[in-house]
Scaffold this active site. Sequence first.
Site, mmCIF file in Angstrom:
data_model
loop_
_atom_site.group_PDB
_atom_site.id
_atom_site.type_symbol
_atom_site.label_atom_id
_atom_site.label_comp_id
_atom_site.label_asym_id
_atom_site.label_seq_id
_atom_site.Cartn_x
_atom_site.Cartn_y
_atom_site.Cartn_z
ATOM 1 N N ARG A 33 28.781 20.547 -0.390
ATOM 2 C CA ARG A 33 30.348 19.805 -0.217
ATOM 3 C C ARG A 33 30.968 20.204 0.223
ATOM 4 O O ARG A 33 31.408 21.677 0.560
ATOM 5 C CB ARG A 33 30.114 19.508 -2.079
ATOM 6 C CG ARG A 33 29.658 18.334 -2.664
ATOM 7 C CD ARG A 33 30.350 18.860 -3.934
ATOM 8 N NE ARG A 33 31.889 18.106 -4.182
ATOM 9 C CZ ARG A 33 32.458 17.662 -5.284
ATOM 10 N NH1 ARG A 33 32.141 18.137 -6.504
ATOM 11 N NH2 ARG A 33 34.028 16.988 -4.563
ATOM 12 N N TYR A 48 35.323 19.688 1.274
ATOM 13 C CA TYR A 48 36.549 20.057 1.317
ATOM 14 C C TYR A 48 37.352 18.953 2.561
ATOM 15 O O TYR A 48 36.200 18.949 3.389
ATOM 16 C CB TYR A 48 38.428 20.731 1.091
ATOM 17 C CG TYR A 48 37.963 21.702 -0.294
ATOM 18 C CD1 TYR A 48 37.718 20.710 -1.234
ATOM 19 C CD2 TYR A 48 37.797 22.882 -0.599
ATOM 20 C CE1 TYR A 48 37.869 21.177 -2.558
ATOM 21 C CE2 TYR A 48 37.885 23.316 -1.803
ATOM 22 C CZ TYR A 48 37.871 22.566 -2.792
ATOM 23 O OH TYR A 48 37.910 23.810 -4.027
ATOM 24 N N ASP A 106 36.915 22.248 -18.876
ATOM 25 C CA ASP A 106 36.515 21.534 -17.694
ATOM 26 C C ASP A 106 34.971 22.257 -17.621
ATOM 27 O O ASP A 106 34.484 22.041 -16.334
ATOM 28 C CB ASP A 106 37.507 21.675 -16.688
ATOM 29 C CG ASP A 106 37.218 23.321 -16.194
ATOM 30 O OD1 ASP A 106 37.186 23.595 -16.562
ATOM 31 O OD2 ASP A 106 37.754 23.037 -14.534
ATOM 32 N N ASP A 132 40.502 28.867 -12.388
ATOM 33 C CA ASP A 132 40.877 29.340 -11.228
ATOM 34 C C ASP A 132 42.231 29.773 -10.868
ATOM 35 O O ASP A 132 42.951 29.651 -11.195
ATOM 36 C CB ASP A 132 40.787 27.208 -11.056
ATOM 37 C CG ASP A 132 39.498 26.710 -10.888
ATOM 38 O OD1 ASP A 132 38.748 27.801 -11.133
ATOM 39 O OD2 ASP A 132 40.097 25.388 -10.770
ATOM 40 N N ASP A 176 42.024 21.524 -15.540
ATOM 41 C CA ASP A 176 41.250 22.552 -14.940
ATOM 42 C C ASP A 176 42.768 23.394 -14.463
ATOM 43 O O ASP A 176 43.763 23.149 -13.319
ATOM 44 C CB ASP A 176 40.823 21.466 -13.961
ATOM 45 C CG ASP A 176 40.279 22.618 -13.054
ATOM 46 O OD1 ASP A 176 39.825 24.094 -12.149
ATOM 47 O OD2 ASP A 176 39.582 22.339 -12.076
#
Length: 296
Positions: free
Chosen positions: A136, A138, A169, A174, A206
């Site tokens: 993956r 962005y 989540d 983060d 999140d």
Amino acid sequence: MAATRIMVSASNIGTSSSLLFKTAVSPSFKPQCLSFCFNNNTRLVSKKRAFTCSALYKPEIQIKEEGQPETLDYRVFFVDNSGKKVSPWHDIPLHVGDGAFNFIVEIPKESSAKMEVATDEIFTPIKQDTKKGKLRYYPYNINWNYGLLPQTWEDPSLANPEVDGAFGDNDPVDVVEIGESRGNVGQLVKVKPLGCLAMIDEGELDWKIVAISLDDPKASLVNDVDDVEKHFPGTLTAIRDWFRDYKIPDGKPANKFGLGNKAANKDYALKVITETNESWAKLVKRSTPAGELSLV
């Protein structure tokens, strides 16, 4: 004599960390390991973990790559000074004293590979995320260093009444680090929180803690969310908009934000960190079901 590739520069960590590099150079040397040595004799892993934010020691760790970057097999492991693998999520302390926290870089600024701690793998190494068997990325570069706070966990069984009743989540918290230096995958950085955004991603809460490296030239000027707008004008809006929109090119809806669609202040960010540290403590003590998460 062949030159080596250094994964992390001293300027990125900062001289205050008393960084020592342990590398050897030979014509056939392939750099796979970099030592972070913070001048003390305390071991990273003890027999009894501290399940609160009270751990004030500075770990001695090495970053060890296995596999090739941008492949399904690539992993960035963390090892202690005896060569034993440790978990960046569970074994690196959250708190480093004087209001500072350890931040682990997963995605360096101005890059797009979606790197993350593999919470379901033993020793929780950093790997590149996948979807349907493919790596993956962005759709465009992220403009800040992005990663996690160790020893935190957003409990998916807890609904937050302050953020539309959204559930956690199931990941560590983060961090968006806004300093000028570009980090490296696996780099350990001392940061201070400045505020937070309550992102809601497909119904899950999140948190995004906005922070700055203590080694950044502007670190002394910013101590709360209002200072960010003063010394980094437009940054909070840019962070919110980036995380709101990054899934749209893949045909998904924009993410939403709670708390009035604005960044909360430092005190609120510290509250989030404390609560998620407490959730992590319950997780590793097995007071909360772990599911597929690795506790090693």
